[in-house]
Design a protein around this motif. Structure first.
Motif, short mmCIF file in Angstrom:
data_model
loop_
_atom_site.label_atom_id
_atom_site.label_comp_id
_atom_site.label_asym_id
_atom_site.label_seq_id
_atom_site.Cartn_x
_atom_site.Cartn_y
_atom_site.Cartn_z
N ALA A 2 0.82 -1.22 0.00
CA ALA A 2 0.00 0.00 0.00
C ALA A 2 0.85 1.26 0.00
O ALA A 2 0.55 2.23 -0.70
CB ALA A 2 -0.95 0.00 1.20
N GLY A 3 1.91 1.27 0.80
CA GLY A 3 2.77 2.45 0.86
C GLY A 3 3.41 2.75 -0.48
O GLY A 3 3.43 3.90 -0.94
N ALA A 4 3.93 1.71 -1.13
CA ALA A 4 4.55 1.88 -2.45
C ALA A 4 3.50 2.30 -3.48
O ALA A 4 3.77 3.14 -4.34
CB ALA A 4 5.23 0.58 -2.88
N ALA A 5 2.31 1.72 -3.39
CA ALA A 5 1.23 2.07 -4.32
C ALA A 5 0.86 3.54 -4.17
O ALA A 5 0.65 4.24 -5.17
CB ALA A 5 0.01 1.18 -4.09
N MET A 6 0.81 4.02 -2.93
CA MET A 6 0.47 5.42 -2.71
C MET A 6 1.54 6.34 -3.30
O MET A 6 1.21 7.39 -3.88
CB MET A 6 0.30 5.69 -1.21
N GLN A 7 2.80 5.96 -3.15
CA GLN A 7 3.87 6.77 -3.74
C GLN A 7 3.75 6.82 -5.27
O GLN A 7 3.95 7.88 -5.88
CB GLN A 7 5.24 6.21 -3.33
N LYS A 8 3.42 5.68 -5.87
CA LYS A 8 3.25 5.65 -7.32
C LYS A 8 2.06 6.51 -7.75
O LYS A 8 2.12 7.21 -8.77
CB LYS A 8 3.05 4.21 -7.80
N LEU A 9 0.99 6.44 -6.96
CA LEU A 9 -0.19 7.23 -7.28
C LEU A 9 0.13 8.73 -7.17
O LEU A 9 -0.26 9.53 -8.02
CB LEU A 9 -1.34 6.85 -6.35
N LYS A 10 0.85 9.11 -6.11
CA LYS A 10 1.25 10.52 -5.96
C LYS A 10 2.09 10.98 -7.15
O LYS A 10 1.95 12.12 -7.62
CB LYS A 10 2.05 10.70 -4.67
N ALA A 11 2.94 10.10 -7.63
CA ALA A 11 3.84 10.46 -8.74
C ALA A 11 3.07 10.77 -10.01
O ALA A 11 3.56 11.50 -10.88
CB ALA A 11 4.84 9.34 -8.98
N THR A 12 1.85 10.24 -10.15
CA THR A 12 1.04 10.53 -11.34
C THR A 12 0.41 11.92 -11.28
O THR A 12 -0.07 12.42 -12.29
CB THR A 12 -0.10 9.51 -11.50
N GLY A 13 0.36 12.50 -10.07
CA GLY A 13 -0.31 13.79 -9.89
C GLY A 13 -1.82 13.69 -9.89
O GLY A 13 -2.51 14.71 -10.01
N LEU A 14 -2.36 12.47 -9.71
CA LEU A 14 -3.81 12.26 -9.81
C LEU A 14 -4.53 12.27 -8.46
O LEU A 14 -5.76 12.21 -8.42
CB LEU A 14 -4.11 10.94 -10.51
N THR A 15 -3.79 12.32 -7.34
CA THR A 15 -4.43 12.09 -6.04
C THR A 15 -5.52 13.12 -5.73
O THR A 15 -6.61 12.75 -5.31
CB THR A 15 -3.39 12.08 -4.90
N SER A 16 -5.24 14.40 -5.93
CA SER A 16 -6.25 15.41 -5.58
C SER A 16 -7.47 15.32 -6.49
O SER A 16 -8.61 15.50 -6.05
CB SER A 16 -5.65 16.82 -5.64
N SER A 17 -7.25 15.00 -7.76
CA SER A 17 -8.38 14.90 -8.68
C SER A 17 -9.22 13.66 -8.40
O SER A 17 -10.45 13.68 -8.57
CB SER A 17 -7.92 14.92 -10.14
N ILE A 18 -8.60 12.58 -7.93
CA ILE A 18 -9.37 11.38 -7.54
C ILE A 18 -10.29 11.72 -6.38
O ILE A 18 -11.48 11.39 -6.38
CB ILE A 18 -8.43 10.22 -7.17
N LYS A 19 -9.77 12.42 -5.37
CA LYS A 19 -10.56 12.74 -4.19
C LYS A 19 -11.74 13.66 -4.52
O LYS A 19 -12.75 13.66 -3.81
CB LYS A 19 -9.67 13.39 -3.12
N LYS A 20 -11.64 14.43 -5.59
CA LYS A 20 -12.70 15.36 -5.98
C LYS A 20 -13.76 14.71 -6.88
O LYS A 20 -14.77 15.35 -7.20
CB LYS A 20 -12.10 16.55 -6.71
N LEU A 21 -13.53 13.48 -7.32
CA LEU A 21 -14.45 12.84 -8.26
C LEU A 21 -15.86 12.72 -7.69
O LEU A 21 -16.04 12.40 -6.51
CB LEU A 21 -13.93 11.44 -8.63
#
Length: 196
Positions: A49-68
């Motif tokens: 999970a920790g590594a997955a979160m880092q990969k997700l952050k690297a895409t720049g998509l985290t804030s836009s996912i939370k706003k969906l």
């Protein structure tokens, strides 16, 4: 049409093979601008999970996912990413739901990881489980689980401890099992998600 978050931490092939079998169209989301092209979003995930979160952050998509505001389904680690925090790597996650992802070790006297078929018991009527036999079996592979919290729990599973195997908050859904590897019940769940 399904958009699959492509962040390098998902078992994309199994998922796309299942969507092909049931005739659901999909494509990959690689950047924020792609999200508007799809009615439904899936966050796949396997591994840490920790590594997955880092990969997700690297895409720049985290804030836009939370706003969906459209339906989102997290699968396995993709589900865990929706929680506040994981003991795996002491990782702070998306915090869509204020619940914790915990390790089975020291909490159960059973083999870890929890691997194989297990019963999933819906807690309430949800479109996600429509036309699926009550207490159907789904396929699991995981060492971490989401703490049982009735506020967010759609279904629970027992593996030495009762935990949330399906969760929901508003338009966000998560399943700990792998519907893409769970035969007809899993295929029905994916079809159901597409009608939410």
């Amino acid at each position: 049409m399904i958009g699959i978050i492509n962040y390098g931490a998902g078992n994309i092939f199994s998922l796309t093979a299942a969507l092909d079998r049931i005739g659901i169209e999909y494509a990959m989301i690689n950047e924020e601008g792609d999200m508007e092209n799809y009615s439904h979003i899936i966050i796949p995930g396997v591994g840490h999970a920790g590594a997955a979160m880092q990969k997700l952050k690297a895409t720049g998509l985290t804030s836009s996912i939370k706003k969906l505001e459209k339906p989102v389904l997290g699968i396995c680690v993709g589900m865990q990413l929706l929680t506040r925090h994981s003991e795996e790597g002491d990782a702070h996650l998306l915090n869509v739901m204020d619940i914790e992802t915990l390790h089975f070790a020291n909490r159960v006297n059973l083999k870890v990881p929890h691997m194989g078929w297990n019963k999933v018991s819906p807690m309430q009527n949800s479109k996600l489980f429509q036309n699926i036999e009550k207490d159907a079996y789904f396929y699991f592979v995981h060492s971490y689980f989401i703490e049982y919290n009735p506020t967010f729990t759609l279904a629970y599973t027992d593996y030495g401890i009762k935990y949330s195997s399906a969760i929901q908050y508003n338009n966000f859904y998560g399943v700990q099992f792998h519907p893409e590897k769970s035969g007809k019940a899993g295929e029905q769940l994916l079809k159901n998600f597409c009608t939410i």
